[in-house]
Design a protein around this motif. Structure first.
Motif, short mmCIF file in Angstrom:
data_model
loop_
_atom_site.label_atom_id
_atom_site.label_comp_id
_atom_site.label_asym_id
_atom_site.label_seq_id
_atom_site.Cartn_x
_atom_site.Cartn_y
_atom_site.Cartn_z
N GLY A 152 -5.72 -19.01 -57.19
CA GLY A 152 -5.64 -20.25 -56.41
C GLY A 152 -5.85 -20.02 -54.92
N GLU A 153 -5.48 -18.83 -54.47
CA GLU A 153 -5.68 -18.51 -53.06
C GLU A 153 -7.13 -18.17 -52.76
OE1 GLU A 153 -2.90 -15.32 -52.61
OE2 GLU A 153 -1.21 -16.66 -52.21
N GLY A 154 -7.94 -18.18 -53.83
CA GLY A 154 -9.36 -17.90 -53.65
C GLY A 154 -9.63 -16.45 -53.27
N ARG A 155 -8.72 -15.57 -53.74
CA ARG A 155 -8.90 -14.15 -53.45
C ARG A 155 -10.16 -13.64 -54.15
NH1 ARG A 155 -3.71 -11.98 -52.82
NH2 ARG A 155 -4.55 -9.90 -52.97
N ASP A 156 -10.61 -12.46 -53.76
CA ASP A 156 -11.86 -11.96 -54.32
C ASP A 156 -11.71 -11.62 -55.81
OD1 ASP A 156 -11.39 -8.75 -54.43
OD2 ASP A 156 -10.36 -9.69 -52.75
N GLY A 157 -12.85 -11.54 -56.45
CA GLY A 157 -12.88 -11.31 -57.89
C GLY A 157 -12.08 -10.09 -58.32
N GLU A 158 -12.09 -9.08 -57.49
CA GLU A 158 -11.39 -7.85 -57.86
C GLU A 158 -9.88 -8.05 -57.92
OE1 GLU A 158 -13.02 -4.36 -55.82
OE2 GLU A 158 -11.04 -3.46 -56.14
N ALA A 159 -9.34 -8.76 -56.92
CA ALA A 159 -7.89 -9.02 -56.89
C ALA A 159 -7.49 -9.87 -58.10
CB ALA A 159 -7.51 -9.73 -55.60
N ILE A 160 -8.35 -10.83 -58.45
CA ILE A 160 -8.06 -11.70 -59.59
C ILE A 160 -8.08 -10.89 -60.89
CG2 ILE A 160 -8.93 -13.70 -60.91
CD1 ILE A 160 -9.99 -14.81 -58.21
N GLN A 161 -9.08 -10.03 -61.03
CA GLN A 161 -9.18 -9.19 -62.23
C GLN A 161 -7.97 -8.24 -62.32
OE1 GLN A 161 -11.32 -9.21 -64.81
NE2 GLN A 161 -12.59 -10.87 -64.03
N THR A 162 -7.53 -7.73 -61.17
CA THR A 162 -6.40 -6.79 -61.18
C THR A 162 -5.12 -7.48 -61.68
OG1 THR A 162 -7.38 -5.62 -59.32
CG2 THR A 162 -5.05 -5.19 -59.73
N ARG A 186 -2.55 -9.87 -82.29
CA ARG A 186 -3.88 -9.24 -82.16
C ARG A 186 -4.90 -10.26 -81.68
NH1 ARG A 186 -2.50 -5.67 -86.40
NH2 ARG A 186 -2.93 -7.26 -87.97
N ASN A 187 -4.85 -11.46 -82.26
CA ASN A 187 -5.78 -12.52 -81.84
C ASN A 187 -5.57 -12.91 -80.38
OD1 ASN A 187 -6.99 -12.71 -84.30
ND2 ASN A 187 -5.65 -14.36 -85.04
N LEU A 188 -4.30 -12.97 -79.96
CA LEU A 188 -4.01 -13.35 -78.57
C LEU A 188 -4.57 -12.31 -77.60
CD1 LEU A 188 -0.34 -14.61 -78.99
CD2 LEU A 188 -2.30 -16.02 -78.44
N VAL A 189 -4.46 -11.05 -77.97
CA VAL A 189 -5.00 -9.98 -77.11
C VAL A 189 -6.52 -10.11 -77.02
CG1 VAL A 189 -5.29 -7.47 -76.85
CG2 VAL A 189 -3.06 -8.40 -77.50
N GLN A 190 -7.16 -10.39 -78.16
CA GLN A 190 -8.62 -10.58 -78.14
C GLN A 190 -9.01 -11.77 -77.27
OE1 GLN A 190 -10.78 -8.40 -79.14
NE2 GLN A 190 -8.99 -7.21 -79.80
N ARG A 191 -8.22 -12.84 -77.39
CA ARG A 191 -8.55 -14.05 -76.62
C ARG A 191 -8.42 -13.84 -75.12
NH1 ARG A 191 -5.48 -19.04 -78.28
NH2 ARG A 191 -6.73 -19.92 -76.61
N VAL A 192 -7.40 -13.09 -74.70
CA VAL A 192 -7.24 -12.88 -73.25
C VAL A 192 -8.33 -11.92 -72.74
CG1 VAL A 192 -5.54 -10.99 -73.19
CG2 VAL A 192 -5.53 -12.73 -71.39
N LYS A 193 -8.77 -11.01 -73.61
CA LYS A 193 -9.89 -10.13 -73.23
C LYS A 193 -11.14 -10.96 -73.02
CE LYS A 193 -8.59 -5.71 -75.26
NZ LYS A 193 -8.72 -4.90 -76.49
N GLN A 194 -11.36 -11.90 -73.93
CA GLN A 194 -12.53 -12.78 -73.81
C GLN A 194 -12.42 -13.64 -72.55
OE1 GLN A 194 -15.39 -12.79 -75.77
NE2 GLN A 194 -16.06 -14.09 -74.07
N PHE A 195 -11.22 -14.13 -72.28
CA PHE A 195 -10.98 -14.94 -71.09
C PHE A 195 -11.31 -14.13 -69.83
CE2 PHE A 195 -7.68 -16.25 -67.86
CZ PHE A 195 -8.20 -17.51 -67.58
N GLN A 196 -10.91 -12.86 -69.85
CA GLN A 196 -11.19 -11.98 -68.71
C GLN A 196 -12.70 -11.78 -68.52
OE1 GLN A 196 -9.05 -8.23 -68.66
NE2 GLN A 196 -9.06 -8.25 -66.42
N ARG A 197 -13.41 -11.63 -69.64
CA ARG A 197 -14.87 -11.48 -69.56
C ARG A 197 -15.51 -12.77 -69.02
NH1 ARG A 197 -14.59 -8.11 -74.27
NH2 ARG A 197 -14.48 -9.93 -75.62
N ASP A 198 -15.05 -13.92 -69.52
CA ASP A 198 -15.58 -15.21 -69.04
C ASP A 198 -15.38 -15.35 -67.54
OD1 ASP A 198 -16.16 -15.80 -71.64
OD2 ASP A 198 -14.51 -17.23 -71.93
#
Ligand SMILES: [Fe+2]
Length: 149
Positions: free
Chosen positions: A36-46, A82-94
């Motif tokens: 929400g603070e519009g931080r850079d992509g790296e901070a968001i990914q971290t 297991r499905n939830l972990v897959q979904r959050v991985k996909q969310f991170q890729r998106d």
């Protein structure tokens, strides 16, 4: 700022699990704040990686707990984790590929993903425990009254 809220209806009444769920919501909110603070992509990914890692550890501990209490729906619950972990991985890729996902959309995803799982699945652990305790109490009562005859 869009965020997730803890409330008592999410409590399953087992401190070990509840305290981890509260912490998960905090970590999810750290992520939403960073985004929400519009931080850079790296901070968001971290911060999202931190949420993912905390989730994996929490799932492992929750599964250990279910094993300890001989929870009959363990396999199904594990499958959901297991499905939830897959979904959050996909969310991170998106998120990595499309930078224009709004914080509201992220919040809605996390709400459904995390709070949805607590309500639809984790609360069932508490329900089952309560039913087990009731049936144990009933059996004890029957044994007692049987012994008095
Ligand atoms: Fe769970």
């Amino acid at each position: 700022m869009p965020r997730l809220e803890w409330n008592d209806s999410l409590s399953i009444g087992i401190y070990r699990v509840d305290s981890q769920h509260m912490r998960l919501i905090e970590v999810a909110n750290d992520f939403l704040r960073t985004a929400g603070e519009g931080r850079d992509g790296e901070a968001i990914q971290t911060t999202l990686t931190r949420l993912r890692e905390y989730t994996v550890n929490h799932f492992r501990d929750e599964e250990a707990y279910m094993r300890e209490i001989h929870y009959p729906r363990l396999a199904r619950h594990q499958e959901e984790h297991r499905n939830l972990v897959q979904r959050v991985k996909q969310f991170q890729r998106d998120l990595y590929e499309q930078r224009d996902i709004t914080v509201e959309v992220m919040r809605d995803f996390l709400r459904e993903w995390l709070v949805g799982h607590i309500i639809n699945s984790d609360l069932k652990i508490a329900e089952w425990l309560r039913a087990e305790e009731e049936s144990r109490a009933r059996q004890e009562q029957e044994t007692k009254s049987g012994g008095a005859e």
